[in-house]
Design an enzyme around this catalytic site. Structure first.
Site, mmCIF file in Angstrom:
data_model
loop_
_atom_site.group_PDB
_atom_site.id
_atom_site.type_symbol
_atom_site.label_atom_id
_atom_site.label_comp_id
_atom_site.label_asym_id
_atom_site.label_seq_id
_atom_site.Cartn_x
_atom_site.Cartn_y
_atom_site.Cartn_z
ATOM 1 N N GLU A 1 72.579 -8.234 126.303
ATOM 2 C CA GLU A 1 72.131 -9.325 125.432
ATOM 3 C C GLU A 1 71.860 -8.718 124.069
ATOM 4 O O GLU A 1 70.964 -7.887 123.902
ATOM 5 C CB GLU A 1 70.887 -10.050 125.937
ATOM 6 C CG GLU A 1 70.616 -11.250 125.050
ATOM 7 C CD GLU A 1 69.440 -12.096 125.467
ATOM 8 O OE1 GLU A 1 68.439 -12.079 124.722
ATOM 9 O OE2 GLU A 1 69.505 -12.732 126.513
ATOM 10 N N CYS B 1 65.831 -12.191 118.778
ATOM 11 C CA CYS B 1 67.252 -12.491 118.602
ATOM 12 C C CYS B 1 67.572 -13.974 118.711
ATOM 13 O O CYS B 1 68.633 -14.409 118.263
ATOM 14 C CB CYS B 1 68.094 -11.704 119.595
ATOM 15 S SG CYS B 1 67.541 -11.853 121.299
#
Length: 482
Positions: free
Chosen positions: A251, A285
């Site tokens: 990720e 993020c």
């Protein structure tokens, strides 16, 4: 809770070995060094990997789903009992405001409980291809997993990889970020408190640099790498894994747009965008980093966001009522202030972020910024800035909104703000992002998969699909005579 001072944890033993010296642990709210943690080495990393391999191969762990479930439940109970002290430590160590830190720890023990249930529901299947011709498909743990964790969410981003790996029957080696070794050690202490956990199933080695990470992405006894962090580092890990064909779960970076249509409830949209852009002080993020507003509400959204950002309460992460804490360290503070200067020269600054007032001078603060820009190809729009800085862009119709939102190499998360169900459904299906929230932002659930398109990653975490990264499917074929 026993103070392990950020030590390594290998085969159930705490080690203070510092072959590469000690790293000072800073409080970014005031710039003070309040602890030290030992740095590991290639040798310690290799020792941890072999401890995990030994535990995986020689204990009953891989074949006892009820044991795995019980371990995760007990770990969750210990983590919950220690939640306040771990949240306070996290706020001190990485600058996450206390309310968000408490929410993160709660998400961690919630995740562990979810995977305790999933551990008892890993099923295979059978198939009869002809009379007496049987196929059995089993789901088996992959083996040894390296879990490389960033500093911005050192509890949830650890547990969301470790919990499904353990539920699948794997053994793990964790590498925490150098900025958060104390929080990591506190979580390892929760595992250490679980008497039924076989020694060596969970291990952790610190580092400051790349030595340990290199071992954990190349060692022949590592079967799976679960990494959360930047796209740049993810590419290095993926290349390192190629020689031994490891499975990688990545990720990576994000550039999340919040699309506000004229049909939106602007009160709710502005509140969600403010909250979604300032989570962990913009260093997340999935944070809102781009606001796309339709022509007929553009001026209103811009003005209201300007007011909301200017009214943000900034201060020590451990102080009640603070909305925005510090940036993780001085170099990143300086990097963000330079970006704000560039935005003032190359775009239109609506809100100019600063280091804050004199009472914040010792810490690494950057107050919120927002800039107006029309050029979607500009690197201020394309690059992940990773701070409390957002762009605001104008669009005319649905087609333009989708084109602008998709015009980056990232595809992790987005949000759509509208009261028109048709618009929301059409838009969400055409956005190239792994998660799309409706009239909200940053709603992350243990039960629901998250992950990215394009340079935002490979694989999924959370939910039942997270197990896929840590399981192999084996086909066993047999023929029954007569």
């Amino acid at each position: 809770m026993t103070d392990m001072k950020g030590c390594h944890y290998i085969a159930g033993t705490w080690l203070a070995d510092a072959p590469n010296g000690m790293t000072g642990v800073e409080n970014p709210s005031d710039g003070t060094v309040f602890a030290e943690a030992p740095n590991g080495s290639r040798e310690l990393a290799g020792q941890a990997v072999m401890a995990a391999r030994e535990a995986f191969e020689s204990s009953a762990w891989a074949s006892e789903p009820r044991l795995r479930s019980a371990v995760l439940l007990e770990f969750a109970d210990v983590l919950e009992a220690r939640a306040d002290e771990i949240a306070d430590l996290m706020a001190r160590e990485n600058g996450k405001v206390l309310g968000q830190a408490r929410h993160e720890v709660a998400a961690g023990y919630g995740e562990a409980r979810y995977y305790a249930g999933v551990a008892r529901n890993v099923f295979g299947r059978t198939f009869e291809s002809a009379t007496g011709r049987m196929s059995l498909m089993t789901r088996e743990p992959s083996g040894v997993v390296s879990v490389i964790v960033p500093w911005n969410a050192p509890v949830t981003l650890l547990v969301r990889s470790v919990a499904p790996a353990l539920a699948a029957g794997c053994a793990v080696v964790v590498k925490p970020a150098p900025q958060t070794p104390l929080t990591n050690a506190a979580v390892m202490a929760c595992f250490d408190a679980v008497a039924s956990l076989p020694k060596g199933v969970v291990n952790s080695v610190n580092e400051h640099g790349t030595e340990v990470g290199a071992v954990l992405s190349t060692h022949w006894e590592i079967d799976v790498i679960s990494f959360t962090g930047s796209s740049r580092t993810g590419k290095i890990i993926m290349a390192n894994a190629a020689d031994t064909i490891k499975h990688v779960s990545l990720e990576l970076g994000g550039k999340a747009p919040a699309i506000v249509f004229g049909s939106a409830d602007t009160d709710r949209a502005v509140a969600e965008i403010k909250r979604g852009s300032l989570a962990l002080n913009g260093q997340m993020c999935t944070c809102v980093s781009r606001v796309l507003a339709q022509d007929d509400v553009y001026d209103e959204v811009k003005a209201r966001l300007r007011d909301a950002y200017e009214e943000t309460t900034v201060g020590d992460a451990r102080t009640a009522g603070v909305e925005l804490g510090p940036i993780i360290d001085r170099p990143n503070q300086e990097r963000l202030l330079n970006i704000i200067e560039r935005a003032g020269d190359e775009a239109n600054l609506v809100v100019r972020g600063t280091e804050g007032g004199n009472d914040l001078a010792r810490g690494y603060f950057v107050t919120p910024s927002m800039f107006e820009i029309d050029d979607v190809t500009h690197d201020l729009v394309q690059d992940e800035l990773f701070g409390p800085i957002v762009s605001i862009e104008r669009f005319g119709d649905e087609t333009e909104a989708i084109e602008k939102a998709n015009a980056t190499r990232y595809g992790l998360a987005a949000s759509v703000h509208t009261n028109d169900l048709g618009v929301s459904m059409r838009t969400s299906r055409k956005l190239k992002f792994g998660t799309v929230w409706m009239n909200s932002h940053n709603r992350l659930l243990a039960e629901v998969e998250t992950g990215g398109y394009r340079e935002s990653g490979i694989g999924r975490l959370h939910g039942v699909e997270a197990m896929n990264d840590f399981l192999e499917t084996k086909h066993i074929y047999f023929e029954v005579d007569g």
